[in-house]
Write an enzyme that holds these catalytic residues in place. Structure first.
Site, mmCIF file in Angstrom:
data_model
loop_
_atom_site.group_PDB
_atom_site.id
_atom_site.type_symbol
_atom_site.label_atom_id
_atom_site.label_comp_id
_atom_site.label_asym_id
_atom_site.label_seq_id
_atom_site.Cartn_x
_atom_site.Cartn_y
_atom_site.Cartn_z
ATOM 1 C CG ASP A 35 59.017 6.874 12.895
ATOM 2 O OD1 ASP A 35 60.098 6.515 12.387
ATOM 3 O OD2 ASP A 35 58.618 8.047 12.888
ATOM 4 C CG HIS A 52 66.005 -0.756 9.770
ATOM 5 N ND1 HIS A 52 65.011 0.127 10.115
ATOM 6 C CD2 HIS A 52 66.891 -0.046 9.017
ATOM 7 C CE1 HIS A 52 65.275 1.315 9.591
ATOM 8 N NE2 HIS A 52 66.420 1.241 8.931
ATOM 9 C CG LEU A 146 46.679 -11.275 12.530
ATOM 10 C CD1 LEU A 146 45.815 -10.211 13.177
ATOM 11 C CD2 LEU A 146 48.077 -11.260 13.149
HETATM 12 C C1 V07 Z 1 60.936 -4.183 8.067
HETATM 13 C C2 V07 Z 1 61.205 -4.154 10.559
HETATM 14 C C3 V07 Z 1 60.048 -3.516 11.259
HETATM 15 C C4 V07 Z 1 60.279 -2.071 11.570
HETATM 16 C C5 V07 Z 1 60.144 -1.162 10.390
HETATM 17 C C6 V07 Z 1 61.271 -1.116 9.374
HETATM 18 C C7 V07 Z 1 62.138 -2.327 9.256
HETATM 19 C C8 V07 Z 1 58.985 -7.073 8.502
HETATM 20 C C9 V07 Z 1 58.915 -6.919 7.130
HETATM 21 C C10 V07 Z 1 58.167 -7.727 6.186
HETATM 22 C C11 V07 Z 1 57.614 -7.165 5.040
HETATM 23 C C12 V07 Z 1 56.853 -7.932 4.158
HETATM 24 C C13 V07 Z 1 56.644 -9.257 4.435
HETATM 25 C C14 V07 Z 1 57.168 -9.838 5.568
HETATM 26 C C15 V07 Z 1 57.926 -9.078 6.435
HETATM 27 C C16 V07 Z 1 59.700 -5.795 6.843
HETATM 28 C C17 V07 Z 1 60.722 -4.124 5.676
HETATM 29 C C18 V07 Z 1 61.215 -3.586 6.840
HETATM 30 C C19 V07 Z 1 61.015 -3.477 4.367
HETATM 31 F F1 V07 Z 1 55.894 -10.001 3.598
HETATM 32 N N1 V07 Z 1 59.725 -6.116 9.022
HETATM 33 N N2 V07 Z 1 60.163 -5.314 8.032
HETATM 34 N N3 V07 Z 1 59.949 -5.213 5.677
HETATM 35 N N4 V07 Z 1 61.433 -3.615 9.243
#
Ligand code: V07
Length: 255
Positions: A35, A52, A146
């Site tokens: 968060d 983000h 992991l």
């Molecule tokens: C998102 C970055 C981290 C902070 C929280 C919100 C924004 C990595 C992914 C992701 C998801 C699935 C996957 C590989 C990477 C991601 C969203 C948002 C929606 F298979 N970061 N991240 N997905 N943020």
């Protein structure tokens, strides 16, 4: 003891080294509610999406370090079932992050033997997002390092509701007696069925709540909260969380 507090009143927390932390049992499954990305951006007069993006870089950094520590499962709450209520342009951007993350980092994750998984409802994701995550899951499914488990369009009540519907169907068909619905049976209908429950939950950004995250699975989990915003989260913060976890006595309700 005497220098536990700075001149003011900010607690001076101990710095830990990786070597120190590795001398004690490491939590096998760490879950993180990442968060504070929007707030991080706002503090810098940047658009929320910049937060983000920065948060995504931190995901990469912390994944590498978790793997180095020998953590077996890292579950990251990337997008909740409630996040669809955000402005459309923010949602559109968030839905591009899985692809962006995987395009940039999948080759090195494969190199590091990481197994990418996703929990959450993939059917409601945009086609481009679903394809990217399914490709990553497929390409890493035999990896034994992991487990990097993203909660994407995940909501715990939705997960439990679905599980109950499926169990009710078995009962209605006469294939399962109500008395046969045990905790293990319920757990086997959850999206985490192949994973042990988290040992440690971390939530950044000062909010002290679960926000519909893994309600069943967190029953015996140790919680660690920090005011640090996710884009500012470092390896040292993870060491601190793990070190405090190691110092806590876990009794599972026994004595
Ligand atoms: C998102 C970055 C981290 C902070 C929280 C919100 C924004 C990595 C992914 C992701 C998801 C699935 C996957 C590989 C990477 C991601 C969203 C948002 C929606 F298979 N970061 N991240 N997905 N943020």
């Amino acid at each position: 003891m005497f220098n536990k507090f700075r001149k003011g009143h900010k607690p001076l927390s101990t710095e830990y080294t990786k070597e120190e932390v590795l001398q004690h049992p490491i939590p096998e499954h760490v879950a993180i509610i990442m968060d504070g990305n929007g707030r991080w951006a706002k503090k810098r007069s940047l658009p929320r999406i910049a937060g983000h993006y920065e948060g995504m870089q931190v995901v990469r950094k912390i994944t590498r370090f978790a793997n180095e520590l020998g953590i077996k499962v890292l579950t990251l709450y990337a997008f909740s079932t409630e996040n669809w209520k955000r402005p459309k342009q923010e949602v559109d951007y968030l839905m591009k992050l899985p692809e962006q993350f995987l395009t940039t980092f999948l080759p090195e994750l494969i190199e590091e033997n990481v197994n990418v998984r996703v929990i959450g409802n993939r059917d409601q994701l945009p086609e481009h997002t679903r394809r990217a995550v399914e490709k990553a899951m497929e390409e890493t499914k035999h990896n034994t390092g992991l487990i990097l488990n993203f909660a994407l369009n995940y909501g715990s009540r939705r997960e439990l509701t679905y599980a109950m519907q499926e169990i009710a169907k078995q009962v209605a068909k006469g294939q399962l007696a109500p008395e046969e619905i045990t905790e293990d049976v319920i757990a086997s209908y959850l999206m985490t069925k192949d994973l042990k429950d988290p040992d440690l939950l971390i939530r950044t950004s000062g909010e002290i709540r679960l926000s519909n995250f893994m309600l069943w699975q967190l029953a015996y989990t140790e919680f660690w909260f920090t005011d640090v915003l996710w884009p500012d989260f470092t390896e040292q913060h993870l060491l601190q969380a793990v070190a405090e976890f190691q110092q806590r006595g876990r009794r599972f309700g026994g004595v």
